[in-house]
Scaffold this motif. Structure first.
Motif, PDB file in Angstrom:
ATOM      1  N   LEU A   1       0.875  -1.171   0.000  1.00  0.00           N
ATOM      2  CA  LEU A   1       0.000   0.000   0.000  1.00  0.00           C
ATOM      3  C   LEU A   1       0.910   1.219   0.000  1.00  0.00           C
ATOM      4  CD1 LEU A   1      -2.720   1.388   0.251  1.00  0.00           C
ATOM      5  CD2 LEU A   1      -2.659   0.968   2.720  1.00  0.00           C
ATOM      6  N   ALA A   2       0.959   1.928  -1.142  1.00  0.00           N
ATOM      7  CA  ALA A   2       1.925   3.017  -1.311  1.00  0.00           C
ATOM      8  C   ALA A   2       1.224   4.360  -1.365  1.00  0.00           C
ATOM      9  CB  ALA A   2       2.748   2.797  -2.586  1.00  0.00           C
ATOM     10  N   CYS A   3       1.847   5.375  -0.730  1.00  0.00           N
ATOM     11  CA  CYS A   3       1.361   6.750  -0.764  1.00  0.00           C
ATOM     12  C   CYS A   3       2.502   7.637  -1.284  1.00  0.00           C
ATOM     13  CB  CYS A   3       0.958   7.230   0.631  1.00  0.00           C
ATOM     14  SG  CYS A   3      -0.284   6.191   1.426  1.00  0.00           S
ATOM     15  N   ARG A   4       2.273   8.241  -2.442  1.00  0.00           N
ATOM     16  CA  ARG A   4       3.281   9.144  -3.015  1.00  0.00           C
ATOM     17  C   ARG A   4       2.807  10.577  -2.799  1.00  0.00           C
ATOM     18  NH1 ARG A   4       4.822  12.029  -7.482  1.00  0.00           N
ATOM     19  NH2 ARG A   4       7.028  11.808  -8.095  1.00  0.00           N
ATOM     20  N   ILE A   5       3.584  11.336  -1.983  1.00  0.00           N
ATOM     21  CA  ILE A   5       3.189  12.690  -1.611  1.00  0.00           C
ATOM     22  C   ILE A   5       4.077  13.686  -2.341  1.00  0.00           C
ATOM     23  CG2 ILE A   5       2.955  14.344   0.271  1.00  0.00           C
ATOM     24  CD1 ILE A   5       2.971  10.682   1.063  1.00  0.00           C
ATOM     25  N   GLU A   6       3.430  14.638  -2.979  1.00  0.00           N
ATOM     26  CA  GLU A   6       4.149  15.637  -3.766  1.00  0.00           C
ATOM     27  C   GLU A   6       5.021  16.516  -2.869  1.00  0.00           C
ATOM     28  OE1 GLU A   6       2.229  19.451  -5.042  1.00  0.00           O
ATOM     29  OE2 GLU A   6       2.155  18.351  -6.953  1.00  0.00           O
ATOM     30  N   GLY A   7       6.219  16.824  -3.349  1.00  0.00           N
ATOM     31  CA  GLY A   7       7.112  17.728  -2.627  1.00  0.00           C
ATOM     32  C   GLY A   7       7.975  16.979  -1.626  1.00  0.00           C
ATOM     33  N   ARG A   8       8.964  17.641  -1.112  1.00  0.00           N
ATOM     34  CA  ARG A   8       9.885  16.988  -0.185  1.00  0.00           C
ATOM     35  C   ARG A   8       9.285  17.012   1.209  1.00  0.00           C
ATOM     36  NH1 ARG A   8      14.833  15.063  -0.262  1.00  0.00           N
ATOM     37  NH2 ARG A   8      16.116  15.095   1.620  1.00  0.00           N
ATOM     38  N   ARG A   9       8.972  15.875   1.736  1.00  0.00           N
ATOM     39  CA  ARG A   9       8.377  15.705   3.052  1.00  0.00           C
ATOM     40  C   ARG A   9       9.367  14.947   3.938  1.00  0.00           C
ATOM     41  NH1 ARG A   9       5.544  19.718   1.850  1.00  0.00           N
ATOM     42  NH2 ARG A   9       3.929  19.417   0.269  1.00  0.00           N
ATOM     43  N   PRO A  10       8.918  14.264   4.985  1.00  0.00           N
ATOM     44  CA  PRO A  10       9.858  13.507   5.817  1.00  0.00           C
ATOM     45  C   PRO A  10      10.698  12.554   4.988  1.00  0.00           C
ATOM     46  CG  PRO A  10       7.740  13.628   6.870  1.00  0.00           C
ATOM     47  CD  PRO A  10       7.563  14.222   5.520  1.00  0.00           C
ATOM     48  N   ALA A  11      11.993  12.593   5.147  1.00  0.00           N
ATOM     49  CA  ALA A  11      12.914  11.823   4.308  1.00  0.00           C
ATOM     50  C   ALA A  11      13.250  10.465   4.892  1.00  0.00           C
ATOM     51  CB  ALA A  11      14.196  12.620   4.080  1.00  0.00           C
ATOM     52  N   SER A  12      12.779  10.169   6.107  1.00  0.00           N
ATOM     53  CA  SER A  12      13.108   8.884   6.728  1.00  0.00           C
ATOM     54  C   SER A  12      11.911   8.368   7.509  1.00  0.00           C
ATOM     55  CB  SER A  12      14.304   9.037   7.674  1.00  0.00           C
ATOM     56  OG  SER A  12      13.943   9.838   8.787  1.00  0.00           O
ATOM     57  N   ARG A  13      11.984   7.100   7.854  1.00  0.00           N
ATOM     58  CA  ARG A  13      10.900   6.469   8.621  1.00  0.00           C
ATOM     59  C   ARG A  13      10.765   7.123   9.989  1.00  0.00           C
ATOM     60  NH1 ARG A  13       9.915   2.597  12.380  1.00  0.00           N
ATOM     61  NH2 ARG A  13       8.309   1.014  11.941  1.00  0.00           N
ATOM     62  N   ASP A  14      11.881   7.330  10.668  1.00  0.00           N
ATOM     63  CA  ASP A  14      11.833   7.908  12.014  1.00  0.00           C
ATOM     64  C   ASP A  14      11.255   9.319  11.988  1.00  0.00           C
ATOM     65  OD1 ASP A  14      12.906   5.608  12.998  1.00  0.00           O
ATOM     66  OD2 ASP A  14      14.969   6.357  13.078  1.00  0.00           O
ATOM     67  N   GLU A  15      11.615  10.082  10.965  1.00  0.00           N
ATOM     68  CA  GLU A  15      11.101  11.446  10.853  1.00  0.00           C
ATOM     69  C   GLU A  15       9.588  11.435  10.639  1.00  0.00           C
ATOM     70  OE1 GLU A  15      11.802  15.496   8.186  1.00  0.00           O
ATOM     71  OE2 GLU A  15      13.031  13.701   7.851  1.00  0.00           O
ATOM     72  N   LEU A  16       9.111  10.479   9.804  1.00  0.00           N
ATOM     73  CA  LEU A  16       7.671  10.383   9.569  1.00  0.00           C
ATOM     74  C   LEU A  16       6.934   9.997  10.845  1.00  0.00           C
ATOM     75  CD1 LEU A  16       5.131  10.248   7.784  1.00  0.00           C
ATOM     76  CD2 LEU A  16       5.739   7.859   7.293  1.00  0.00           C
ATOM     77  N   VAL A  17       7.405   8.944  11.518  1.00  0.00           N
ATOM     78  CA  VAL A  17       6.737   8.478  12.734  1.00  0.00           C
ATOM     79  C   VAL A  17       6.725   9.571  13.796  1.00  0.00           C
ATOM     80  CG1 VAL A  17       6.846   6.807  14.628  1.00  0.00           C
ATOM     81  CG2 VAL A  17       7.243   6.052  12.267  1.00  0.00           C
TER      82      VAL A  17
END
Length: 471
Positions: free
Chosen positions: A411-427
């Motif tokens: 299940l993939a989500c492609r978000i436009e623009g530069r967002r969190p660059a790592s898993r830890d940053e996203l969480v």
């Protein structure tokens, strides 16, 4: 008992000589002559012989081929065969022996030798038949003892008129008639037309006589008049001289099974109504909770508190989607994940007031996910998209896709623009908190991967195949 002797030779003189010698044996004999092996093969299908006497060299098929065909037919597999040959025909005798010849006579045939060999082989054949009949009687006796002790199935025999000639304990238990009472009992008493769903006893017997068997499931009648549902198999039998039975009947009482099935169908129908009512009430209750939060939010002065209340409204609305997208209305275990994700994207678009901003694509029209796994899955996707789109600075859009992958689904989500660059940053950005996110991932045994470039951030949630129905 008549003994049949069949003589086959393409020379008329030889046939007459052998027939004369045969008739001189005395006793109750039926001597028949044939000029062609084809004629005798046609005759054995009607009346099998007890002794065959054949020449070897004949124009259509030779003696070896005739013997092979006799041995291949069940009715003549053990019938003695005498082959008439000359003394010099050693190869002929070998071929006849390999084909299954019983004995030989040298041509010209000596009358005394012929009668001695023929008499011995007829005696041997009579003994074979006697042993076979005795074995058959013993087998039938053992079978009758076995059938007599069976109580779960009614097993009985009928004559050509459809009247009972034998009755086992199971038939007495199922239909209520004793063995004495069943004598000459007609099948149409047990299978009346009005109680057999349109099939009468006469029709069952006619079908069995024509096709070999007739099967029927319907309501029959016991001695006391009570109806019972039974599976009935009528088989046409080949009667012998000592038996007047023409049909075998096996009946199994299905009354309890039928009543159980009716009860199960009624219970299933009730459960479907109950499940639909429960689903309706769950959705309504979630809507009530969402409405209460909305009212609290409108009266709340604190901007931060209003934001928290609004966020929880969104989560409740996302959870309500689970009950709107059950894969089958009769079950509460499976959710159509594809349909649920499409509605989730539409819900987020409405919240962002940007229709079409989150297109959803899938490789397949439907995919059933167990509801206890669908809940954390939908919450994770809602949390990720809401955080990266609705709470992002500046305009943002996303594309959601669901595709098969090794060992499961991505299940993939492609978000436009530069967002969190790592898993830890996203969480770290997700409002539910790291502990809750990790707990949901562990519940799903899922893997969360994040990658980014200058144009977009890709968040991929890998779901193992074991979560889905049918795996």
């Amino acid at each position: 008992m008549i003994s049949r002797i069949y003589i086959v030779d393409d020379q008329r003189t030889n046939r007459e000589v052998l027939a004369t010698f045969s008739r001189a044996l005395g006793g109750d004999l039926d001597v028949r002559t044939f000029s062609s092996p084809i004629e005798i093969l046609e005759q054995i299908a009607v009346d099998p012989p007890d002794l065959v006497i054949t020449d070897f060299k004949m124009p259509e098929i030779d003696g070896a081929e005739l013997i092979r065909r006799l041995r291949a037919a069940p009715m003549t597999a053990d019938v003695p065969v005498i082959v008439v040959t000359t003394y010099e025909d050693r190869d002929v005798r070998h071929a006849a022996l390999e084909a299954g010849a019983t004995d030989f006579l040298l041509s010209p045939v000596d009358r005394w030798e012929f009668q001695a060999r023929a008499r011995n082989l007829l005696t041997l054949r009579a003994q074979q038949l006697a042993i076979a009949r005795q074995s058959l009687r013993e087998s039938e006796a053992r079978f009758r003892l076995l059938v007599a002790g069976i109580e779960d199935y009614a097993i009985f025999m009928l004559d050509a008129a459809g009247r009972v000639t034998s009755w086992n304990a199971g038939a007495q238990k199922i239909f209520g008639y004793t063995e004495e009472e069943s004598a000459d009992l007609a099948l149409d008493v047990l299978v009346p037309r009005e109680g057999a769903d349109g099939a009468s006893a006469a029709e069952l017997l006619e079908t069995a006589a024509r096709t070999g068997r007739a099967r029927h499931e319907g309501w029959l009648t016991r001695k006391d008049g009570e109806r019972l549902c039974a599976d009935v198999l009528v088989t046409a039998l080949v009667p012998d001289a000592q038996s007047r039975s023409r049909f075998g009947v096996v009946a199994h009482d299905l009354t309890r099974v039928r009543h159980m099935n009716d009860s199960l169908r009624a219970a299933l129908s009730s459960s479907r109504v109950l499940l639909k009512e429960l689903q309706h009430r769950v959705r309504n209750n979630l809507q009530v909770i969402s409405s209460i939060l909305q009212m609290q939010r409108t009266r709340e002065r604190s901007r931060h508190t209003r934001s928290i209340l609004l966020r929880n409204e969104f989560r409740i609305d996302a959870m309500a989607l689970l009950f709107r997208n059950l894969a089958d209305p009769t079950r509460v275990t499976d959710v159509d994940l594809v349909s649920c994700l499409r509605e989730l994207c539409e819900l987020l678009e409405r919240q962002a007031d940007r229709p079409g901003a989150i297109p959803m694509t899938a490789e397949f029209p439907h995919l059933a996910l167990e509801i206890d796994a669908a809940a954390p899955c939908v919450l994770l996707v809602e949390e990720i998209l809401h955080t990266l789109i609705l709470r992002a600075e500046g305009a943002a859009s996303a594309a959601v896709s669901l595709a098969g992958a090794e060992g499961g689904y991505d299940l993939a989500c492609r978000i436009e623009g530069r967002r969190p660059a790592s898993r830890d940053e996203l969480v770290g950005r997700l409002e539910l908190g790291e502990a809750a996110i990790e707990a949901m991932l562990a519940r799903l045994d899922a893997t969360l991967l994040v990658s980014a470039d200058e144009d977009a951030t890709m968040v991929r949630l890998h779901l193992p195949a074991g979560l889905f129905a049918g795996h």
